[in-house]
Design a protein around this motif. Structure first.
Motif, short mmCIF file in Angstrom:
data_model
loop_
_atom_site.label_atom_id
_atom_site.label_comp_id
_atom_site.label_asym_id
_atom_site.label_seq_id
_atom_site.Cartn_x
_atom_site.Cartn_y
_atom_site.Cartn_z
N ASN A 1 -2.96 4.59 9.16
CA ASN A 1 -1.61 4.45 9.70
C ASN A 1 -0.70 5.57 9.18
O ASN A 1 -0.38 5.63 7.99
CB ASN A 1 -1.09 3.06 9.27
CG ASN A 1 0.27 2.74 9.86
OD1 ASN A 1 0.96 3.64 10.36
ND2 ASN A 1 0.64 1.48 9.79
N ARG B 1 2.20 5.07 6.82
CA ARG B 1 2.00 4.74 5.40
C ARG B 1 1.51 5.94 4.59
O ARG B 1 1.10 5.79 3.45
CB ARG B 1 1.04 3.55 5.29
CG ARG B 1 1.53 2.37 6.15
CD ARG B 1 1.15 1.04 5.63
NE ARG B 1 1.78 0.72 4.37
CZ ARG B 1 1.73 -0.49 3.79
NH1 ARG B 1 1.04 -1.45 4.38
NH2 ARG B 1 2.32 -0.73 2.66
N GLU C 1 -4.83 0.36 5.13
CA GLU C 1 -4.01 1.09 6.10
C GLU C 1 -3.73 2.56 5.77
O GLU C 1 -3.46 3.36 6.67
CB GLU C 1 -2.67 0.38 6.27
CG GLU C 1 -2.79 -0.96 7.00
CD GLU C 1 -1.41 -1.44 7.46
OE1 GLU C 1 -0.53 -0.61 7.72
OE2 GLU C 1 -1.23 -2.67 7.54
#
Lengths: 308, 308
Positions: free
Chosen positions: A156, A159, A152
Motif C-alpha cells: 500500500n 503506508r 500492508e
C-alpha cells in the motif's frame, strides 16, 4: 540561552526489568543527558522514558536507545494492551528552552533519517514533523498495529515510510515527531456512575467537538468507588488544565456531582500552572516579568552577556 | 547555587526626578547590581527602588544609596502623606536564592552597623532582624515620624537606636531589616459601598483577628465606581494570594457582591502562583519536581557540579 529539548520515547517492553535497564543505559551513556523519569506498565507491556539535554546529545541518546531496543525487543512475540508497531514505538521531541518548534521538526527529520538508514527500521514522521496531513495523528500511522502494518507496508503506497525500508523486521516501525509538552491530567468525580464520567469526557474532548488538543476518557476507579475523567492535554498553550477543570466542574455540577480532586501525572510546564493561577485568581494585566524569578533570570542573562 | 538577595529601600523623595535618578545611579554604579523597578509616588513624596544581586554587591549598593540620599534629602523640609522618619526610610533585605533568612538577618546587622558608624545615621533593626520584640513592627519604630523621633531619641531609652548616634540630623533615621518577599495584592469588588470593602478588609487582616501576615484596607476607586480590598501579604508562605482571594469571594458573596478582578502590584514569587494553581485546581500529591523547569534545573545543577 542554552538549547534544551526533551525526548519521551515509548518502548514495547514493560515487564523485563533487565531489558528496560539496558535501554536506559544506552541513553545515560551519552554525555550530557539528564534522565528525568522511567515509567513501565505491565498491562500495557510498555515503558516511557523521559530525558533531556542539548539537541546533539538527545539525538544521539534517542538513536542509541532505538538501536538497543531493536536488538532486544521482538515485536513478533510482543503482547500488551497498548497499541504498538515497533520496539521503539514513538520518539517525540519537545522544545524546552532556547529552541523553536521548527528546529525540533528539523531534528526529528535528522533522527528519523539516521534510524532508517543505519538501523533499517521504517520511520514515520508524525505530529508537527509530519509531511502529510494524515500522519499528524499517530493513530493513522499505527493503524492495524505491528501485524497489520507488516502486511500492508510493501503493498500500500499510502503506508510508505518517510525513511527506511518498505518492510518490517522484528523491531517493527518507529514514529518520530515533534510536539508541545503533553500534560497527563486526571479529574476525580464523587460519583460511581461511569456514564457521567464518560459523558463529561465526550463533551470536553476535541474528537467530539469539545476543546482543541484535549483527549479524554471516562474511567471507573473501583477500589475508591469513584470515577475519573482521564485526559491528555496535547497543547497546554491552546487548552491549559484550568480550562478543562472549570468545564468539568460545570458539567458535573449540572448532574449534582462534585470534583473531589485532580492529579498531574508526570511533568507539567511552569507556565501552565502560572496561567491557571492568573485565570482562577482573575488577575488582570499581569506580565510575565512580574514573576520575580522571570525578571531576575532575564536581567541576569542580559548582565552576563559580554559587551559587543 | 548563586546567593541572590533582593533589596527594596524606600526613600523620602517622590517628586524631584533628578534626585531620584541620583539615588538610582548610586545603586547601579555598583558592579553586579540588577535594578528591577523604580516607583515614585507624588502624593506620598516617596520612591521605592527594587534591586537584586549577590550579598556583597547589594550591601554596597544599599550603603551608597543611603549615603547619597542623606546628602540630597532634607527631612526638616519633607512633606508627604506616607509616614517617614528618614531620607532613606527603610531598607528590607529579602532572600531570593541560595541564602537563608538567618544569613539575611546577619547582613542587615552588618549594613546597619556601617550606616550608623560611617554616615552617623541612627539605625533601627526591624522585622526578622529586630533585636527587640516591639521593633519587629516598623510602625512602633516610626511612631511620631521624623519630628516625633527627633524630640525623643536623646531622652527616651526605649527609642535608642541599634546603631549610630542618639540624635537626628537632616537625614533622619533608617530602619534596616530582613523579611520574606512582600506581595502587594488588590481585589476589586463590584460595589460602590465602601462599607463592604472596609468590613471585608477588617475581617481578613491579622490586626483584627484575620489571616496571619495580611495587612488590608478598604478603598473607593471613584473613577471606576467600584471598591477595592488593598492588601500587603507579608509572608506568602503563611498566607498566599489564593487564600485571601477565596475568603474575600466568600465574604463578598454573603453580601451579594462579586469579585470583578484582582491585581498584583510589582513582583510575585513563582511559588506563590504555583501554590495557588495547585490549590484552586485541587491537585493532590503534587511534588515540586513535577514542574518541568524545576526538575530540569535541579538535574542541571547536579550535572554541572565537578566530581569530588
Amino acid at each position: 540561552m542554552q538549547k534544551i529539548i526533551e525526548c519521551i520515547p515509548n518502548f514495547s517492553e514493560g515487564r523485563d526489568k533487565k531489558k528496560i535497564d539496558k535501554i536506559c543505559k544506552a541513553i545515560t551513556n551519552v554525555k550530557g543527558i539528564l534522565l528525568l523519569n522511567v515509567e513501565s506498565d505491565i498491562a500495557h507491556n510498555r515503558s516511557v522514558i523521559t530525558f533531556a539535554g542539548t539537541p546533539v546529545a538527545v539525538l544521539e541518546a534517542a538513536f542509541q536507545a532505538t538501536k538497543t531496543a531493536s536488538r532486544i525487543i521482538d515485536l513478533t512475540r510482543h503482547k500488551g494492551e497498548h497499541p504498538r508497531m515497533g520496539a521503539t514505538d514513538v520518539i517525540p521531541l519537545v522544545p524546552i528552552s532556547g529552541i523553536t518548534m521548527k528546529e525540533c521538526v528539523r531534528l526529528a527529520q535528522k533522527l528519523g533519517s539516521r534510524i532508517g538508514i543505519e538501523l533499517k527500521i521504517p520511520v514515520y514522521l508524525y505530529e508537527k514533523a509530519a509531511k502529510r496531513e494524515d500522519r499528524k495523528n499517530l493513530a493513522n500511522i499505527r493503524k492495524g498495529e505491528y501485524e497489520g502494518l507488516k502486511k500492508e507496508i510493501g503493498k500500500n503506497a499510502d503506508r510508505k515510510p518517510d525513511f527506511g525500508p518498505k518492510y518490517l523486521g522484528k523491531a517493527g516501525a518507529t514514529a518520530v515527531g515533534a510536539r508541545e509538552p503533553l500534560i497527563a491530567y486526571n479529574v476525580n468525580l464523587d460519583t460511581k456512575n461511569i456514564k457521567i464520567a464518560k459523558a463529561i469526557a465526550k463533551k470536553i474532548r476535541e474528537k467530539d467537538g469539545g476543546f482543541k488538543s484535549v483527549k479524554a476518557l471516562g474511567f471507573e476507579l473501583k477500589d475508591k468507588g469513584i470515577t475519573q475523567v482521564s485526559m491528555n492535554l496535547t497543547n497546554y498553550k491552546i487548552t491549559p488544565p484550568h480550562i478543562v477543570f472549570n468545564a468539568i466542574k460545570k458539567e458535573a455540577k449540572a448532574k449534582n456531582v462534585e470534583i473531589i480532586e485532580s492529579e498531574i501525572i508526570g511533568l507539567i510546564p511552569k507556565k501552565a500552572l502560572i496561567k491557571g493561577a492568573k485565570h482562577l485568581l482573575k488577575i488582570k494585566k499581569f506580565k510575565n516579568d512580574q514573576v520575580l524569578e522571570n525578571i531576575l533570570k532575564k536581567k541576569l542573562q542580559n548582565f552576563q552577556k559580554p559587551l559587543q
